[in-house]
Design a protein around this motif. Structure first.
Motif, PDB file in Angstrom:
ATOM      1  N   ALA A 161      -1.900  -4.386   2.436  1.00 27.10           N
ATOM      2  CA  ALA A 161      -0.756  -4.438   3.348  1.00 27.10           C
ATOM      3  C   ALA A 161       0.373  -3.586   2.805  1.00 27.10           C
ATOM      4  N   SER A 162       1.141  -3.035   3.726  1.00 27.29           N
ATOM      5  CA  SER A 162       2.374  -2.380   3.318  1.00 27.29           C
ATOM      6  C   SER A 162       3.532  -3.121   3.973  1.00 27.29           C
ATOM      7  N   VAL A 163       4.638  -3.227   3.253  1.00 30.44           N
ATOM      8  CA  VAL A 163       5.845  -3.861   3.793  1.00 30.44           C
ATOM      9  C   VAL A 163       6.945  -2.813   3.702  1.00 30.44           C
ATOM     10  N   ILE A 164       7.611  -2.581   4.804  1.00 31.01           N
ATOM     11  CA  ILE A 164       8.497  -1.410   4.882  1.00 31.01           C
ATOM     12  C   ILE A 164       9.793  -1.775   5.594  1.00 31.01           C
ATOM     13  N   ARG A 165      10.890  -1.172   5.144  1.00 29.50           N
ATOM     14  CA  ARG A 165      12.178  -1.362   5.819  1.00 29.50           C
ATOM     15  C   ARG A 165      12.182  -0.641   7.156  1.00 29.50           C
ATOM     16  N   ASP A 166      12.897  -1.212   8.129  1.00 25.45           N
ATOM     17  CA  ASP A 166      12.988  -0.557   9.444  1.00 25.45           C
ATOM     18  C   ASP A 166      13.611   0.825   9.312  1.00 25.45           C
ATOM     19  N   ASP A 167      14.554   0.974   8.375  1.00 28.69           N
ATOM     20  CA  ASP A 167      15.270   2.257   8.278  1.00 28.69           C
ATOM     21  C   ASP A 167      14.761   3.108   7.098  1.00 28.69           C
ATOM     22  N   ALA A 168      13.499   2.893   6.714  1.00 31.68           N
ATOM     23  CA  ALA A 168      12.956   3.659   5.571  1.00 31.68           C
ATOM     24  C   ALA A 168      12.941   5.148   5.900  1.00 31.68           C
ATOM     25  N   PRO A 169      13.399   5.992   4.976  1.00 32.77           N
ATOM     26  CA  PRO A 169      13.269   7.438   5.197  1.00 32.77           C
ATOM     27  C   PRO A 169      11.799   7.840   5.191  1.00 32.77           C
TER      28      PRO A 169
ATOM     29  N   ALA B  40      12.168   1.459  -0.453  1.00 31.43           N
ATOM     30  CA  ALA B  40      12.022   1.550   1.009  1.00 31.43           C
ATOM     31  C   ALA B  40      10.756   0.872   1.491  1.00 31.43           C
ATOM     32  N   GLU B  41       9.739   0.872   0.638  1.00 36.80           N
ATOM     33  CA  GLU B  41       8.420   0.438   1.094  1.00 36.80           C
ATOM     34  C   GLU B  41       7.601   0.032  -0.109  1.00 36.80           C
ATOM     35  N   ILE B  42       6.737  -0.960   0.087  1.00 42.60           N
ATOM     36  CA  ILE B  42       5.802  -1.326  -0.979  1.00 42.60           C
ATOM     37  C   ILE B  42       4.419  -1.482  -0.359  1.00 42.60           C
ATOM     38  N   ARG B  43       3.420  -0.947  -1.047  1.00 44.92           N
ATOM     39  CA  ARG B  43       2.042  -1.079  -0.590  1.00 44.92           C
ATOM     40  C   ARG B  43       1.268  -1.890  -1.615  1.00 44.92           C
ATOM     41  N   LEU B  44       0.447  -2.800  -1.087  1.00 41.12           N
ATOM     42  CA  LEU B  44      -0.285  -3.718  -1.958  1.00 41.12           C
ATOM     43  C   LEU B  44      -1.760  -3.703  -1.579  1.00 41.12           C
ATOM     44  N   SER B  45      -2.606  -3.705  -2.591  1.00 39.52           N
ATOM     45  CA  SER B  45      -4.048  -3.754  -2.374  1.00 39.52           C
ATOM     46  C   SER B  45      -4.616  -4.799  -3.309  1.00 39.52           C
ATOM     47  N   ALA B  46      -5.283  -5.797  -2.722  1.00 47.48           N
ATOM     48  CA  ALA B  46      -5.668  -6.965  -3.517  1.00 47.48           C
ATOM     49  C   ALA B  46      -7.123  -7.353  -3.249  1.00 47.48           C
ATOM     50  N   PRO B  47      -8.011  -7.076  -4.189  1.00 44.43           N
ATOM     51  CA  PRO B  47      -9.362  -7.622  -4.061  1.00 44.43           C
ATOM     52  C   PRO B  47      -9.302  -9.133  -4.238  1.00 44.43           C
ATOM     53  N   ASN B  48      -9.923  -9.848  -3.312  1.00 42.70           N
ATOM     54  CA  ASN B  48      -9.955 -11.305  -3.421  1.00 42.70           C
ATOM     55  C   ASN B  48     -11.095 -11.660  -4.369  1.00 42.70           C
TER      56      ASN B  48
ATOM     57  N   ASP C 290      -7.529 -26.286  -0.963  1.00 43.93           N
ATOM     58  CA  ASP C 290      -7.284 -26.175  -2.406  1.00 43.93           C
ATOM     59  C   ASP C 290      -8.380 -25.306  -3.010  1.00 43.93           C
ATOM     60  N   ARG C 291      -7.982 -24.076  -3.329  1.00 41.52           N
ATOM     61  CA  ARG C 291      -8.969 -23.158  -3.921  1.00 41.52           C
ATOM     62  C   ARG C 291      -8.308 -22.366  -5.039  1.00 41.52           C
ATOM     63  N   VAL C 292      -9.143 -21.717  -5.823  1.00 39.93           N
ATOM     64  CA  VAL C 292      -8.640 -20.755  -6.808  1.00 39.93           C
ATOM     65  C   VAL C 292      -8.318 -19.463  -6.069  1.00 39.93           C
ATOM     66  N   MET C 293      -7.182 -18.863  -6.388  1.00 34.71           N
ATOM     67  CA  MET C 293      -6.885 -17.539  -5.837  1.00 34.71           C
ATOM     68  C   MET C 293      -6.675 -16.576  -7.007  1.00 34.71           C
ATOM     69  N   ALA C 294      -7.384 -15.462  -6.948  1.00 29.56           N
ATOM     70  CA  ALA C 294      -7.287 -14.494  -8.047  1.00 29.56           C
ATOM     71  C   ALA C 294      -7.436 -13.091  -7.487  1.00 29.56           C
ATOM     72  N   THR C 295      -6.764 -12.155  -8.125  1.00 29.31           N
ATOM     73  CA  THR C 295      -6.873 -10.770  -7.700  1.00 29.31           C
ATOM     74  C   THR C 295      -6.593  -9.843  -8.865  1.00 29.31           C
ATOM     75  N   SER C 296      -6.987  -8.601  -8.676  1.00 32.36           N
ATOM     76  CA  SER C 296      -6.612  -7.530  -9.602  1.00 32.36           C
ATOM     77  C   SER C 296      -5.747  -6.588  -8.770  1.00 32.36           C
ATOM     78  N   LEU C 297      -4.456  -6.809  -8.850  1.00 29.72           N
ATOM     79  CA  LEU C 297      -3.540  -6.221  -7.874  1.00 29.72           C
ATOM     80  C   LEU C 297      -3.228  -4.748  -8.160  1.00 29.72           C
ATOM     81  N   VAL C 298      -3.185  -3.979  -7.087  1.00 34.07           N
ATOM     82  CA  VAL C 298      -2.577  -2.653  -7.140  1.00 34.07           C
ATOM     83  C   VAL C 298      -1.326  -2.727  -6.271  1.00 34.07           C
ATOM     84  N   ALA C 299      -0.182  -2.348  -6.807  1.00 37.69           N
ATOM     85  CA  ALA C 299       1.060  -2.338  -6.029  1.00 37.69           C
ATOM     86  C   ALA C 299       1.777  -1.028  -6.302  1.00 37.69           C
ATOM     87  N   LYS C 300       2.315  -0.438  -5.258  1.00 37.62           N
ATOM     88  CA  LYS C 300       3.101   0.790  -5.418  1.00 37.62           C
ATOM     89  C   LYS C 300       4.325   0.683  -4.540  1.00 37.62           C
ATOM     90  N   TRP C 301       5.484   1.024  -5.104  1.00 42.71           N
ATOM     91  CA  TRP C 301       6.707   0.912  -4.338  1.00 42.71           C
ATOM     92  C   TRP C 301       7.446   2.246  -4.344  1.00 42.71           C
TER      93      TRP C 301
END
Ligand SMILES: O=c1[nH]c(=O)c2[nH]c(=O)[nH]c2[nH]1
Length: 302
Positions: free
Chosen positions: A280-288, A240-248, A178-189
């Protein structure tokens, strides 16, 4: 010894464009930061100083301001596409353009309980971004649109755990359920098409980010990022893809024992540095293929 000019691009970075729509007494505002970069037949400018092909960065800047009036800024995505096609389709030496835009949100000031017509207060929540790349002309032309957000600060006060990690002679971190989780998220899709309701998808993706962050019983920030990424890809087939960058943004339970006080996860030291940086990046198998989609103008040197 052979020496060749390598990859190159040039443009005007960080044009701060503010567009006010004043067609009625209730004005509207768009506040953006636009970067342009052109790629193409610019070898002579480098090797012999011949500017014959070089559309000045000043002209690129002027175009950004003129288009704010001529085309308007309905969405940063459409405005960015308009600018990119203008440079690539309008100037023969230009083979590709990159337009990067940040949008700063304002909300109407409330005066005596009513929204004011022409005064706004800067909205602190996040910066919306659009990165447009266009390569080639005619039938060979390809377009990549990456949308996103940054400085999106989000915190949950429970529902986050971190345990089961390897322990060696330098490990002092205690496992926690049980902890606090916080971030200043960068996300690009990254989209597979430009036939998109940009505002609607932006709002939808942001809602998914918030929902996944809030509702997942998180075993690590890594798991939260993957959950966000896969939920976005499941909801939007045109991404097709999303990239995430999260400072803990670590919140350490403060030791109140010197004062005879217990502290069951109530008082924290919000430390700003150092921070874990989880990406992390999450990407479709068939991403162009991503082509130049992720090559940032100001991050060009890595
Ligand atoms: O969510 C986390 N992921 C980590 O990789 C990590 N490492 C760490 O010290 N704390 C955390 N938290």
């Amino acid at each position: 010894m052979g020496i060749t000019l390598g990859e190159n691009q040039y443009g005007k970075a960080e044009n701060r464009v503010v567009r006010i729509y004043r067609d009625s007494p209730r004005h509207e505002i768009k506040d953006i930061n636009v970067g342009t970069a052109l790629r193409g037949d610019f070898a002579a400018a480098h090797t012999s100083g011949d500017q014959g092909n070089v559309l000045p960065t000043d002209t690129q800047k002027q175009t950004a301001y003129a288009y704010a009036k001529e085309k308007g800024i309905a969405t940063i995505e459409q405005y960015g596409l308009d600018l990119a096609y203008h440079f690539v389709d309008g100037y023969e030496p230009v083979h590709g353009a990159r337009i990067e835009i940040e949008e700063y949100a304002w909300e109407r000031a409330v005066v005596d309980g009513a929204e004011h017509d022409h005064t706004w207060v800067r909205k602190g929540q996040e910066v919306r971004t659009a990165d447009i790349s266009v390569e080639g002309v005619g039938d060979d032309q390809r377009t990549w649109v990456v949308c996103g957000l940054k400085e999106f600060t989000i915190l949950k006060s429970t529902g986050s755990e971190f345990h089961g990690f390897p322990v060696d002679e330098y490990t002092i971190l205690q496992p926690t359920t049980d902890r606090v989780m916080a971030t200043s998220l960068v996300a690009k899709w990254r989209f597979t098409t430009t036939d998109i309701d940009w505002d609607a998808v932006y709002t939808g993706v942001k809602a998914i980010i918030v929902k996944e962050f809030a509702t997942l019983q998180s075993l690590a920030l890594q798991q939260t990022l993957y959950a966000i990424g896969s939920a976005v890809l499941e909801a939007y087939g045109e991404i097709a893809e999303i990239r995430l960058s999260a400072p803990n943004k670590h919140h350490f339970v403060y030791d109140l024992s010197p004062f005879g006080l217990d502290n069951p996860n109530e008082v924290f030291n919000a430390d700003d540095r150092p921070y874990g940086l989880i990406q992390a990046s999450v990407i479709r198998d068939d991403a162009p293929d991503a082509g130049p989609a992720w090559t940032m103008q100001r991050g060009w040197m890595g």
